[in-house]
Design an enzyme around this catalytic site. Structure first.
Site, PDB file in Angstrom:
ATOM      1  N   CYS B  16      92.507  64.416  11.268  1.00 49.64           N
ATOM      2  CA  CYS B  16      93.245  63.148  10.840  1.00 49.64           C
ATOM      3  C   CYS B  16      94.324  63.091  12.154  1.00 49.64           C
ATOM      4  O   CYS B  16      94.408  63.905  13.062  1.00 49.64           O
ATOM      5  CB  CYS B  16      94.415  63.518   9.568  1.00 49.64           C
ATOM      6  SG  CYS B  16      95.120  64.991   9.553  1.00 49.64           S
ATOM      7  N   CYS B  19      96.774  65.965  13.049  1.00 50.59           N
ATOM      8  CA  CYS B  19      96.347  66.844  13.898  1.00 50.59           C
ATOM      9  C   CYS B  19      96.604  66.383  15.233  1.00 50.59           C
ATOM     10  O   CYS B  19      96.784  67.286  16.342  1.00 50.59           O
ATOM     11  CB  CYS B  19      94.572  66.860  13.780  1.00 50.59           C
ATOM     12  SG  CYS B  19      93.935  67.405  12.366  1.00 50.59           S
ATOM     13  N   ASP B 409      60.961  36.207  55.414  1.00 53.52           N
ATOM     14  CA  ASP B 409      61.834  35.821  56.414  1.00 53.52           C
ATOM     15  C   ASP B 409      61.497  36.219  57.788  1.00 53.52           C
ATOM     16  O   ASP B 409      60.985  37.356  57.711  1.00 53.52           O
ATOM     17  CB  ASP B 409      63.276  35.894  56.275  1.00 53.52           C
ATOM     18  CG  ASP B 409      64.232  35.655  57.128  1.00 53.52           C
ATOM     19  OD1 ASP B 409      64.278  34.076  57.512  1.00 53.52           O
ATOM     20  OD2 ASP B 409      65.391  36.215  57.316  1.00 53.52           O
ATOM     21  N   ASP B 619      66.700  39.817  54.614  1.00 49.60           N
ATOM     22  CA  ASP B 619      67.720  41.029  54.939  1.00 49.60           C
ATOM     23  C   ASP B 619      68.871  41.309  54.029  1.00 49.60           C
ATOM     24  O   ASP B 619      69.295  42.329  54.271  1.00 49.60           O
ATOM     25  CB  ASP B 619      68.231  40.852  56.382  1.00 49.60           C
ATOM     26  CG  ASP B 619      68.991  39.607  56.632  1.00 49.60           C
ATOM     27  OD1 ASP B 619      69.381  39.137  55.666  1.00 49.60           O
ATOM     28  OD2 ASP B 619      69.263  39.312  57.928  1.00 49.60           O
ATOM     29  N   ASP B 623      70.648  36.025  53.359  1.00 49.91           N
ATOM     30  CA  ASP B 623      69.539  35.352  52.577  1.00 49.91           C
ATOM     31  C   ASP B 623      69.771  35.413  51.110  1.00 49.91           C
ATOM     32  O   ASP B 623      68.981  35.084  50.163  1.00 49.91           O
ATOM     33  CB  ASP B 623      68.077  35.996  52.954  1.00 49.91           C
ATOM     34  CG  ASP B 623      67.744  35.790  54.178  1.00 49.91           C
ATOM     35  OD1 ASP B 623      68.239  34.942  54.921  1.00 49.91           O
ATOM     36  OD2 ASP B 623      67.075  36.814  54.781  1.00 49.91           O
TER      37      ASP B 623
END
Lengths: 117, 731
Positions: B16, B19, B409, B619, B623
Site C-alpha cells: 500500500c 509501505c 543508384d 547510399d 537518397d
C-alpha cells in the site's frame, strides 16, 4: 431423459462460455501521463485511452507467474519487453496517429488495447 | 569532491501507499541521502545521495531494514536470464518427478493396482507438477480470459475428478490419462523453452560484444574505467588484441581493425589518424589513441541492438490471420469440446464422450499458432544482423521477399563513388619523352599531377592519387591558372603546359587529331578524357572514371538469374550512363536524372496491385526520398551510420552482394513462416476433428488423450525447431 439433460446442459455451457469470454466489455481507462497496468491473468486495465502526440508512461507490473505473460509486445510501436515477476517495467508510448492499437503477450492470447483519440 | 548521484531502482514487496512512506523514511534516515521518493504505483524508488558518504549497497540495506527488497545493479536482461534459469530448473525437476510417477501409474493401471494407490500417485502430478496450469487458469478466468493452460487444467481436472468420484462408485479410472498429459505437456514446455532461448541469441551475442572497460588517458595517467563512465571527448588508448570500447576517431597511431562483428565484412580494415572507429570492433595490430565521439546508447552497437530488437518486436502482415485466430481460439475449443461431449453422449454413451472431449481439449494447440511467425522473424532478423544486414521491421522483411525490380543508384552504390585514373595514353613517337611506353606514361602523369597539385577540381584528386600510387614526385609549377570550365595551365621548367578538356585544346589551338579515335572510344565507355599539351603540341590523354565496385557485375548477374529486373539510375548523360550500365550487364538505364527527380522515377516503376515490389538501393544519405518512395529502400551504410530511417534494410558492409543476401534471407524467412503457419493451422484444423472422433464412424479411429498430449507438445516444438533451422542456412 439423461440425454436431454446433457444436451440442455451442453447448450447452456456453450452459451455461458460465449458470454463469459466474448461478452466482456471494458470501458477505456484514461491515462494522463502515467498509468500502472497490472499483469495478472491478462492486463488490468486492458483498454487504455491515450492522447495523440503525447508521451505516456505505462508501467507494467506482472504479478502472475504464468510464463505466457512474461513477454509484452506492442507490435505497432515495435516494443517488446520482458516482464520480470513483481518488477515494474516502464513503456513509453507516443502515438502519432489516432486509432486502436493492440498489445499482447508473446503468443497473442492475452490482449489489451490502446485507444488514441 | 562530494558528488550528488541519482539512482532509481525497483522495490519489491509493497502492499500500500504507507509501505512507500515507510521505505522513504528509512532511506532518508540513511546518512548521505539527500532526498528519496518512493512510488507505490510504479514500485520504484528514486534517491539522491552523496556518493562519498554512502553507496548503493547502503541504500539496499535501508530498504531491507524496512522489510522490503530493492533490486539494484541488475538490468532486465540479467533478471530475465536468472528467472529463465530458475524456471528451467524447476520445470526439469517437475518433468523428472512426474515422469517417474506417471510411469508407475501407467504400469499400475495395466496391472490392476489398488485404485487408492493410483490416486495417491496421481495427486502430486495433478496439483504439484500441474500447479502452474491452475494458477494461470484462475488468474485468467478472473479476467475473463483463457489461455492454453485453461484447456489443460480443465481437461486433466475433469479426468482426475471423475476418477476420484469413481473410487467409491467402481467406475473407470483416468488417473493415467491426467498424469501422462501433464507430464508430456511439461516436457514439451521444457524443450520449447530451451529451444526458444536460442531464437534471441542474436541480441545476446550483440550485447556480449561490448567490452566492459576502457583505458582512458586523463592527464599523464592511463586508467581502466568501466565503459559506462567513458564520456564524449575522452582520449582512450586501445592496445593490440583489445576491443574498441566506444565509437570514436583515431587521434594518434594507426592499426588494422577487424570490424566483422559489426559490419559482417570479413577483411580487416586499415585505419589511421582521423579515421572513424566503431565500438566493439577488434584491434588486431598496433596500439593507438582515439577520441570518443559516441558513448552509451548513441554508439553504433547500441543502435544495432535497438534496431534488431525493434524489428524482432514488429508485426508481420502475414501473421494477421494467425493473430485473429489465436485470440479466439481457446473459448472456441471449449465450445467444441462441450459439443463433442454432448454429441457422443447422446449417440454412444459416457465413456466415448468423456475420452473424446478430453482429447479435444488437450490436442488444441494455440501455442504453435502464436509461435509460428515471431520465432521465425526473431531468428531471421538476428541472422541478418550477424551478416551486417539490418532489417527495420517484419514488414520490410516480408516485402523484400516480393522484390522483382531493383533500382541501383550509380554513384557510390554500383561504383566506388570517387573517380580514378583508368587510362593514360601518350601520343606516339614523341621525341622528348622517354622511349619506353611505361616511362612515357610516367612522364605524362608527372606533368599532369604537378599541374593538378594546385587545382581543387574533383578530377584532380584522381590524378594525384594515381601519381602517389606510382610514387611519382611532383615538379615545381609556376604561372598556374585554373581556366574555369576548361582545365588548368602552368609552367614547368619554363615550358607552358595545358591540361583540360577538348574546349581548352581548341581555344589554345592544339591539334587533338592524333588521339581523337582513342578519346572518342574512351568517352563511349563512360570515361572523362583530359588532354595534356605543351603549348600547341598534344602530349597525351588521361582518362578518369568512377569505376564499378568489384562485386557489382557479379551481383547483377545473380539478380538477373533470379529474374529480378535491374535498373540503374544516374545523373550522367545517356551515353555515359548506358556505357557504364552495359559494362555491368544492366539493360535498363534511367539517365539524366537530377537528384530531386529520383523519388519520382522510383514511384514511376512501381506497379500498383501487381503483388511485386520495387527496391531502391542507394547510399542512404543523399537518397533518402528515393529510399522512402520504394517498396523497400536498401541503404548501403558505411558501418558508422546505422539507423537510416528511410530504409527498410541497411547494409552495414559496402558489399553489393549483401543485396542478394538480404533478398535470400527474406525469402527463406518467409518460407519458414509459411511452413510454420501451414503446420500450425493444419495441425489444429485436422487433429481437432480427429480428436473429436469424426473418423470413428468410418475407420473406427479415436485419439487417445495421452497421444493428443504428445502431439500437442510436439507441434510447438516443431514450429520453434523449424524457425531455428534458419540459423543454419547460408546467405
Amino acid at each position: 431423459m439423461d440425454k436431454i439433460v446433457v444436451t440442455v446442459l451442453g447448450v447452456g455451457v456453450i452459451g455461458f462460455v460465449y458470454w463469459f469470454f466474448f461478452g466482456k466489455k471494458e470501458a477505456a481507462t484514461v491515462a494522463a501521463n502515467k498509468l500502472t497496468v497490472t499483469v495478472e491473468g491478462g492486463y488490468k486495465p486492458s483498454v487504455i485511452r491515450l492522447e495523440k502526440d503525447k508521451t505516456t508512461t505505462l508501467t507494467f507490473l506482472r504479478k502472475d507467474s504464468n510464463s505466457c505473460l512474461e513477454e509484452l509486445v506492442f507490435p505497432d510501436f515495435k516494443i517488446k519487453r520482458y516482464l520480470p515477476m513483481n518488477e515494474p517495467v516502464n513503456v513509453e508510448i507516443n502515438p502519432k496517429e489516432r486509432g486502436k492499437y493492440e498489445f499482447h503477450c508473446a503468443m497473442n492470447m492475452f490482449k489489451g488495447k490502446i485507444v488514441v483519440g | 569532491m562530494t558528488q550528488i548521484a541519482k539512482l532509481s531502482f525497483p522495490v519489491i514487496g509493497m502492499h500500500c501507499a504507507s509501505c512507500a512512506r515507510l521505505i522513504e523514511r528509512s532511506l532518508k534516515s540513511t546518512s548521505g541521502v539527500v532526498n528519496a521518493q518512493v512510488n507505490y504505483g510504479s514500485e520504484q524508488a528514486s534517491v539522491e545521495y552523496s556518493n562519498t558518504v554512502c553507496s548503493p549497497k547502503d541504500l539496499e540495506k535501508a530498504v531491507q531494514s524496512a522489510g522490503y527488497k530493492a533490486i539494484l545493479g541488475k538490468d532486465t536482461q540479467e533478471l530475465k536470464e536468472e528467472e529463465k534459469t530458475r524456471q528451467l530448473q524447476e520445470l526439469k525437476i517437475k518433468v523428472i518427478v512426474s515422469s517417474i510417477l506417471s510411469i508407475a501409474i501407467l504400469l499400475g493401471s495395466f496391472t490392476q493396482m489398488n485404485p487408492y494407490l493410483l490416486w495417491f500417485l496421481a495427486t502430486p502430478v495433478q496439483f504439484w507438477a500441474g500447479r502452474e496450469f491452475y494458477l494461470a487458469t484462475w488468474s485468467g478466468l478472473r479476467n475473463r480470459a483463457a489461455s492454453m493452460d485453461t484447456l489443460i487444467a480443465i481437461g486433466t481436472s475433469v479426468a482426475y475428478l471423475y476418477s476420484v468420484i469413481s473410487l467409491n462408485a467402481d467406475g473407470a479410472m483416468y488417473f493415467d490419462t491426467s498424469a501422462v498429459i501433464i507430464t508430456l505437456i511439461l516436457l514439451g514446455r521444457y524443450l520449447e523453452a530451451k529451444a526458444k532461448a536460442h531464437t534471441s541469441d542474436a541480441i545476446s551475442k550483440l550485447l556480449g560484444l561490448a567490452p566492459k572497460t576502457a583505458r582512458v588517458i586523463r592527464g599523464e595517467k592511463e586508467t581502466d574505467v568501466p565503459v559506462e563512465e567513458v564520456k564524449v571527448d575522452d582520449l582512450i588508448r586501445v592496445r593490440p588484441g583489445e576491443k574498441i570500447p566506444v565509437d570514436g576517431v583515431i587521434t594518434e597511431g594507426s592499426s588494422s581493425l577487424d570490424e566483422s562483428m559489426v559490419t559482417g565484412e570479413s577483411m580487416p580494415v586499415d585505419k589511421g589518424q582521423g579515421d572513424a572507429v566503431i565500438g566493439a570492433t577488434f584491434n588486431t595490430s598496433s596500439s593507438f589513441v582515439m577520441r570518443a565521439t559516441k558513448v552509451g546508447r548513441d554508439t553504433v552497437l547500441a543502435q544495432i541492438v535497438k534496431m534488431v530488437s525493434e524489428a524482432q518486436s514488429s508485426r508481420s502482415p502475414i501473421a494477421r490471420l494467425a493473430d485473429k485466430v489465436s485470440g479466439v481460439f481457446v473459448p472456441v475449443v471449449l465450445m467444441i469440446a462441450t459439443s463433442v461431449f454432448v454429441v457422443w453422449y447422446v449417440t454412444s454413451g459416457f465413456s466415448f464422450a468423456f475420452s473424446n472431449m478430453i482429447a479435444v481439449l488437450i490436442i488444441a494447440c494455440p501455442c504453435a499458432l502464436g509461435l509460428a511467425t515471431p520465432t521465425a522473424i526473431m531468428v531471421g532478423v538476428g541472422k541478418g544482423a550477424e551478416k551486417g544486414i539490418l532489417i527495420k521491421d517484419a514488414e520490410a522483411l516480408e516485402i523484400a521477399n516480393k522484390i522483382n525490380t531493383i533500382i541501383f543508384d550509380k554513384t557510390g552504390t554500383l561504383t566506388e563513388g570517387k573517380p580514378v585514373v583508368t587510362d593514360v595514353t601518350p601520343v606516339k613517337n614523341l621525341k622528348f619523352l622517354s622511349r619506353r611506353q611505361a616511362g612515357r606514361i610516367r612522364n605524362l602523369l608527372q606533368i599532369a599531377a604537378s599541374l593538378e597539385k594546385g587545382s581543387e577540381h574533383s578530377l584532380a584528386e584522381a590524378v594525384l592519387e594515381q601519381a602517389r600510387k606510382k610514387e611519382i614526385n611532383a615538379l615545381p609549377v609556376s604561372d598556374f591558372k585554373a581556366l574555369h570550365g576548361m582545365g588548368i595551365r602552368g609552367s614547368i621548367e619554363r615550358k607552358m603546359y595545358y591540361f583540360g578538356n577538348r574546349k581548352l585544346m581548341a581555344e589554345s589551338g592544339v591539334d587533338t587529331r592524333d588521339l581523337e579515335k582513342d578519346s572518342i572510344g574512351l568517352e563511349a565507355r563512360g570515361k572523362t578524357v583530359m588532354f595534356l599539351a605543351e603549348k600547341k603540341k598534344l602530349l597525351g590523354i588521361v582518362a578518369v572514371a568512377d569505376v564499378p565496385k568489384q562485386s557489382a557485375k557479379e551481383t547483377i548477374n545473380i539478380l538477373t538469374k533470379k529474374r529480378v529486373a535491374v535498373w540503374m539510375i544516374t545523373g550522367d548523360n545517356k551515353r555515359t550512363g548506358k556505357a557504364i550500365a552495359e559494362s555491368l550487364g544492366i539493360k535498363n538505364v534511367l539517365a539524366d536524372v537530377l537528384p530531386d527527380q529520383k523519388a519520382d522515377k522510383v514511384r514511376g516503376l512501381k506497379v500498383r496491385g501487381s503483388g511485386f515490389a520495387v527496391a531502391f538501393v542507394g547510399d542512404g544519405i543523399n537518397d533518402a526520398p528515393a529510399l522512402a518512395s520504394a517498396d523497400v529502400g536498401i541503404a548501403m551504410g558505411s558501418g558508422t551510420d546505422v539507423a537510416i530511417e528511410s530504409a527498410g534494410v541497411t547494409l552495414l558492409n559496402k558489399d553489393l552482394k549483401s543485396v542478394v543476401s538480404a533478398i535470400d534471407l527474406s525469402r527463406r524467412t518467409m518460407n519458414t513462416i509459411r511452413q510454420n503457419l501451414f503446420w500450425a493451422f493444419g495441425y489444429n484444423v485436422i487433429l481437432i476433428p480427429v480428436a473429436a472422433g469424426i473418423l470413428y464412424p468410418f475407420t473406427g479411429w479415436l485419439l487417445n488423450p495421452a497421444l493428443a498430449a504428445f502431439a500437442m507438445a510436439a507441434s510447438s516444438i516443431s514450429v520453434v525447431g523449424n524457425s531455428l533451422r534458419l540459423k543454419l542456412t547460408k546467405i
